[in-house]
Design a protein around this motif. Sequence first.
Motif, short mmCIF file in Angstrom:
data_model
loop_
_atom_site.label_atom_id
_atom_site.label_comp_id
_atom_site.label_asym_id
_atom_site.label_seq_id
_atom_site.Cartn_x
_atom_site.Cartn_y
_atom_site.Cartn_z
N PHE A 1 0.83 -1.20 0.00
CA PHE A 1 0.00 0.00 0.00
C PHE A 1 0.87 1.26 0.00
O PHE A 1 0.61 2.21 -0.74
CB PHE A 1 -0.93 0.00 1.21
CG PHE A 1 -1.94 1.11 1.21
CD1 PHE A 1 -3.19 0.92 0.64
CD2 PHE A 1 -1.66 2.35 1.78
CE1 PHE A 1 -4.13 1.94 0.63
CE2 PHE A 1 -2.59 3.37 1.76
CZ PHE A 1 -3.83 3.17 1.20
N TYR A 2 1.92 1.26 0.81
CA TYR A 2 2.78 2.43 0.88
C TYR A 2 3.57 2.64 -0.41
O TYR A 2 3.84 3.78 -0.80
CB TYR A 2 3.71 2.35 2.09
CG TYR A 2 2.98 2.49 3.41
CD1 TYR A 2 2.11 3.56 3.62
CD2 TYR A 2 3.12 1.56 4.42
CE1 TYR A 2 1.43 3.70 4.81
CE2 TYR A 2 2.44 1.69 5.61
CZ TYR A 2 1.58 2.75 5.80
OH TYR A 2 0.89 2.88 6.98
N ARG A 3 3.93 1.54 -1.08
CA ARG A 3 4.57 1.69 -2.39
C ARG A 3 3.59 2.34 -3.37
O ARG A 3 3.99 3.15 -4.21
CB ARG A 3 5.05 0.33 -2.90
CG ARG A 3 6.30 -0.18 -2.20
CD ARG A 3 6.95 -1.33 -2.97
NE ARG A 3 6.06 -2.49 -3.03
CZ ARG A 3 6.03 -3.46 -2.12
NH1 ARG A 3 6.82 -3.39 -1.05
NH2 ARG A 3 5.22 -4.49 -2.25
N ARG A 4 2.32 1.97 -3.24
CA ARG A 4 1.30 2.59 -4.08
C ARG A 4 1.22 4.09 -3.83
O ARG A 4 1.07 4.89 -4.75
CB ARG A 4 -0.05 1.92 -3.80
CG ARG A 4 -1.21 2.45 -4.59
CD ARG A 4 -1.19 2.00 -6.03
NE ARG A 4 -1.15 0.55 -6.15
CZ ARG A 4 -1.15 -0.08 -7.32
NH1 ARG A 4 -1.15 0.61 -8.45
NH2 ARG A 4 -1.11 -1.40 -7.37
N ILE A 5 1.33 4.48 -2.57
CA ILE A 5 1.29 5.91 -2.22
C ILE A 5 2.48 6.64 -2.85
O ILE A 5 2.33 7.75 -3.38
CB ILE A 5 1.30 6.09 -0.69
CG1 ILE A 5 0.01 5.51 -0.08
CG2 ILE A 5 1.44 7.56 -0.33
CD1 ILE A 5 -1.26 6.11 -0.61
N GLU A 6 3.66 6.03 -2.80
CA GLU A 6 4.82 6.64 -3.45
C GLU A 6 4.60 6.81 -4.94
O GLU A 6 4.95 7.85 -5.53
CB GLU A 6 6.06 5.79 -3.20
CG GLU A 6 6.58 5.83 -1.78
CD GLU A 6 7.88 5.05 -1.66
OE1 GLU A 6 8.95 5.70 -1.62
OE2 GLU A 6 7.83 3.81 -1.62
N ASP A 7 4.01 5.81 -5.58
CA ASP A 7 3.73 5.91 -7.01
C ASP A 7 2.73 7.03 -7.29
O ASP A 7 2.87 7.77 -8.28
CB ASP A 7 3.18 4.57 -7.54
CG ASP A 7 4.22 3.47 -7.54
OD1 ASP A 7 5.42 3.78 -7.46
OD2 ASP A 7 3.82 2.28 -7.61
N LEU A 8 1.71 7.16 -6.44
CA LEU A 8 0.71 8.21 -6.64
C LEU A 8 1.35 9.59 -6.50
O LEU A 8 1.02 10.50 -7.25
CB LEU A 8 -0.42 8.06 -5.62
CG LEU A 8 -1.45 6.98 -5.90
CD1 LEU A 8 -2.39 6.82 -4.72
CD2 LEU A 8 -2.23 7.32 -7.17
N ARG A 9 2.24 9.73 -5.54
CA ARG A 9 2.93 11.02 -5.39
C ARG A 9 3.67 11.37 -6.68
O ARG A 9 3.64 12.51 -7.13
CB ARG A 9 3.91 10.94 -4.21
CG ARG A 9 4.51 12.29 -3.80
CD ARG A 9 5.92 12.48 -4.30
NE ARG A 9 6.83 11.48 -3.78
CZ ARG A 9 7.60 11.67 -2.69
NH1 ARG A 9 7.54 12.80 -2.02
NH2 ARG A 9 8.44 10.71 -2.31
N ALA A 10 4.29 10.38 -7.31
CA ALA A 10 5.01 10.62 -8.56
C ALA A 10 4.06 10.91 -9.71
O ALA A 10 4.33 11.79 -10.55
CB ALA A 10 5.88 9.41 -8.89
#
Length: 251
Positions: free
Chosen positions: A158-167
């Motif tokens: 989930f947190y990797r998904r958040i990093e991707d969304l930030r990008a």
Amino acid sequence: MSLMSMQGVSIRHGSFPALSNVDFAIEQGEIVTVVGPNGSGKSTLLRALIGAVKPYEGRITRQDAMRIGYVPQKLHIDPTLPMQVARFLALPGRVSSEARATALHRAGAADLGARPMAGLSGGQLQRVLLARAILHEPQLLLLDEPTQGLDQPGAAAFYRRIEDLRAEIGCAVLMVSHDLHVVMSASDRVICLNGHVCCEGHPESVASAPAYRALFGSGTGGALALYRHEHDHEHDAGCDHDHAHNPEAAE
């Protein structure tokens, strides 16, 4: 100008001081994680930022017309409610099918649009709530313990998904979490809250500090403890025992 900031904000729940003299700001594009013991005011801080709770002292400033996405800690769905995910995303206003599909894809829930809300697992529901929060490409994404109930691999994904969304979106992210071991790699800054901002800093400095090891090492079993405060070193990882809050109090 910061996307959003608090200056000297104090908030009470009845006679209980939930937050006291909080100074806080979040800048465009950064990921900030807020940690603290139960009753330390973490959820109150998020609710104040979205305007659901009003301070009795201090002020909160936001950029004009700033778009905010919010993922709550939990959402109760009536199991008898016959609502599909796509319909949920369209509430309360009209949202195009293209926008819904894009949000679901970005949230890792592309195959859930036709599923009933009441039949979602905990992880699936969190991804749907995330999709709803990013429908309008927010400038600031707020998440209140979004991985509660997920196992560690699920939380890490989930947190990797958040990093991707930030990008992808370019949004700033402010999240409350107890999973500090997991979110360290995903955070630009960590803030320890215990009714006030008792310490903050870059994840590397927090992780290497004795106070951090005392909080999250084997002696605590990963559980959050109360903090020892260092007023003269606001970016140090020392935290405060003197401002402990009732752990039974609602945040």
